[in-house]
Enzyme design. Structure first.
Site, mmCIF file in Angstrom:
data_model
loop_
_atom_site.group_PDB
_atom_site.id
_atom_site.type_symbol
_atom_site.label_atom_id
_atom_site.label_comp_id
_atom_site.label_asym_id
_atom_site.label_seq_id
_atom_site.Cartn_x
_atom_site.Cartn_y
_atom_site.Cartn_z
ATOM 1 N N ASP A 44 95.165 -17.410 104.032
ATOM 2 C CA ASP A 44 95.352 -16.340 104.762
ATOM 3 C C ASP A 44 94.886 -15.069 103.901
ATOM 4 O O ASP A 44 95.450 -14.557 103.014
ATOM 5 C CB ASP A 44 96.778 -16.001 105.187
ATOM 6 C CG ASP A 44 96.999 -14.656 106.015
ATOM 7 O OD1 ASP A 44 96.122 -13.814 105.811
ATOM 8 O OD2 ASP A 44 97.961 -14.633 106.714
ATOM 9 N N TRP A 87 101.201 -19.254 96.117
ATOM 10 C CA TRP A 87 101.611 -20.066 97.106
ATOM 11 C C TRP A 87 100.940 -21.511 97.448
ATOM 12 O O TRP A 87 99.831 -21.567 97.111
ATOM 13 C CB TRP A 87 101.948 -19.645 98.580
ATOM 14 C CG TRP A 87 100.888 -19.437 99.661
ATOM 15 C CD1 TRP A 87 100.923 -20.205 100.585
ATOM 16 C CD2 TRP A 87 99.805 -18.501 99.656
ATOM 17 N NE1 TRP A 87 99.787 -19.788 101.340
ATOM 18 C CE2 TRP A 87 99.108 -18.652 100.542
ATOM 19 C CE3 TRP A 87 99.572 -17.662 98.639
ATOM 20 C CZ2 TRP A 87 97.815 -18.164 100.883
ATOM 21 C CZ3 TRP A 87 98.344 -16.776 98.768
ATOM 22 C CH2 TRP A 87 97.532 -17.053 100.067
ATOM 23 N N ASN A 113 102.036 -17.908 103.812
ATOM 24 C CA ASN A 113 100.756 -17.355 103.377
ATOM 25 C C ASN A 113 100.454 -15.973 103.785
ATOM 26 O O ASN A 113 99.316 -15.385 103.435
ATOM 27 C CB ASN A 113 99.475 -18.205 103.744
ATOM 28 C CG ASN A 113 99.401 -18.352 105.359
ATOM 29 O OD1 ASN A 113 100.113 -17.262 105.999
ATOM 30 N ND2 ASN A 113 98.363 -18.926 106.058
ATOM 31 N N ASP A 114 101.315 -15.107 104.310
ATOM 32 C CA ASP A 114 101.318 -13.753 104.810
ATOM 33 C C ASP A 114 101.939 -12.818 103.929
ATOM 34 O O ASP A 114 102.526 -11.996 104.315
ATOM 35 C CB ASP A 114 101.797 -13.765 106.232
ATOM 36 C CG ASP A 114 101.193 -12.544 106.927
ATOM 37 O OD1 ASP A 114 100.454 -11.929 106.425
ATOM 38 O OD2 ASP A 114 101.984 -11.951 107.764
ATOM 39 N N TRP A 151 100.297 -11.357 97.012
ATOM 40 C CA TRP A 151 100.830 -11.837 95.803
ATOM 41 C C TRP A 151 100.305 -11.046 94.540
ATOM 42 O O TRP A 151 100.474 -11.519 93.378
ATOM 43 C CB TRP A 151 100.495 -13.362 95.442
ATOM 44 C CG TRP A 151 101.289 -14.294 96.511
ATOM 45 C CD1 TRP A 151 100.479 -14.890 97.764
ATOM 46 C CD2 TRP A 151 102.607 -14.800 96.600
ATOM 47 N NE1 TRP A 151 101.699 -15.590 98.258
ATOM 48 C CE2 TRP A 151 102.884 -15.662 97.672
ATOM 49 C CE3 TRP A 151 103.657 -14.123 95.710
ATOM 50 C CZ2 TRP A 151 104.191 -16.075 98.061
ATOM 51 C CZ3 TRP A 151 104.875 -14.733 96.094
ATOM 52 C CH2 TRP A 151 105.028 -15.692 97.118
ATOM 53 N N TYR A 171 95.028 -5.793 96.688
ATOM 54 C CA TYR A 171 94.328 -7.091 97.043
ATOM 55 C C TYR A 171 93.171 -7.125 96.976
ATOM 56 O O TYR A 171 92.544 -6.244 98.178
ATOM 57 C CB TYR A 171 95.236 -7.736 98.159
ATOM 58 C CG TYR A 171 94.571 -9.075 98.721
ATOM 59 C CD1 TYR A 171 94.734 -10.198 98.368
ATOM 60 C CD2 TYR A 171 93.777 -8.768 100.028
ATOM 61 C CE1 TYR A 171 94.218 -11.280 98.933
ATOM 62 C CE2 TYR A 171 93.221 -9.961 100.455
ATOM 63 C CZ TYR A 171 93.554 -10.963 100.075
ATOM 64 O OH TYR A 171 92.836 -12.403 100.468
ATOM 65 N N THR A 182 91.066 -14.202 97.642
ATOM 66 C CA THR A 182 91.968 -15.571 97.623
ATOM 67 C C THR A 182 91.138 -16.676 97.065
ATOM 68 O O THR A 182 90.123 -16.896 97.672
ATOM 69 C CB THR A 182 92.756 -15.809 98.655
ATOM 70 O OG1 THR A 182 93.767 -14.515 99.290
ATOM 71 C CG2 THR A 182 94.049 -16.906 98.531
#
Ligand code: ABN
Length: 174
Positions: A75, A100, A147-148, A151, A160, A163
């Site tokens: 995500d 995750w 996944n939302d 991190w 962010y 990913t």
């Protein structure tokens, strides 16, 4: 002199006839078919299968495509479209130590793999190749399986960028 010319023309005509004959065509076609069947046995073709990745010409094998097999629970924006790769962050960003996990099936060998989805942090959001897939995703109140979540919460700050999807190993079948 005219004799030699005649012979020269005759030789040329025979050559053209040979190269354009039906038998010549069938011989070439047969060689092509045999060569095509032997292609997967060649070292080049085997090298692709040996790296365990699907054909990069297909969505499942292309790390810049949301259909890439490792992205089954991603995500966010794909690092591989932002200057990084599927497993490394773009320059100027840092990989979140917190992550995750998902489990994705590699169509090349039919096995399930544990995938770590780490966020790349510290630089403005990438904005390219957004990809949202939800295999095994759980609501945010189960944070370790959601996944939302952003991190990016370490030293590099909460900004962010994108990913990555790192293969951790084969998922335990038991
Ligand atoms: N882990 C990707 C992400 C980042 C920010 C917000 C939601 C999801």
């Amino acid at each position: 002199m005219s004799h030699e010319l005649d012979r020269w023309f005759a030789r040329g005509a025979r050559g053209v006839a040979r190269r354009t004959s039906r038998r010549h065509f069938l011989t070439r076609l047969g060689a092509l078919l045999v060569g095509g069947a032997a292609w997967p046995l060649l070292p080049v073709a085997r090298a692709r299968a040996a790296n365990g990745e699907p054909d990069p010409a297909t969505p499942e094998g292309d790390p810049r495509h949301c259909g890439y097999w490792r992205y089954c629970a991603v995500d966010g924006f794909l690092s591989s479209c932002c200057g990084g790769t599927a497993s490394s962050c773009p320059p100027g960003t840092a990989m979140s130590p917190v992550t995750w996990l998902g489990t994705c099936r590699n169509p090349e060998d039919g096995r399930d793999y544990v995938i770590s989805y780490n966020d790349c942090c510290g630089k403005d959001v990438c904005g390219h190749c957004v990809c949202m897939r939800f295999e095994g995703d759980r609501p945010v109140y189960v944070p370790s399986r959601s996944n939302d979540i952003n991190w990016c919460m370490g030293e590099e700050g909460v900004i962010y960028n994108s990913t990555v999807a790192i293969v951790m190993g084969v998922a335990d079948e038991s």
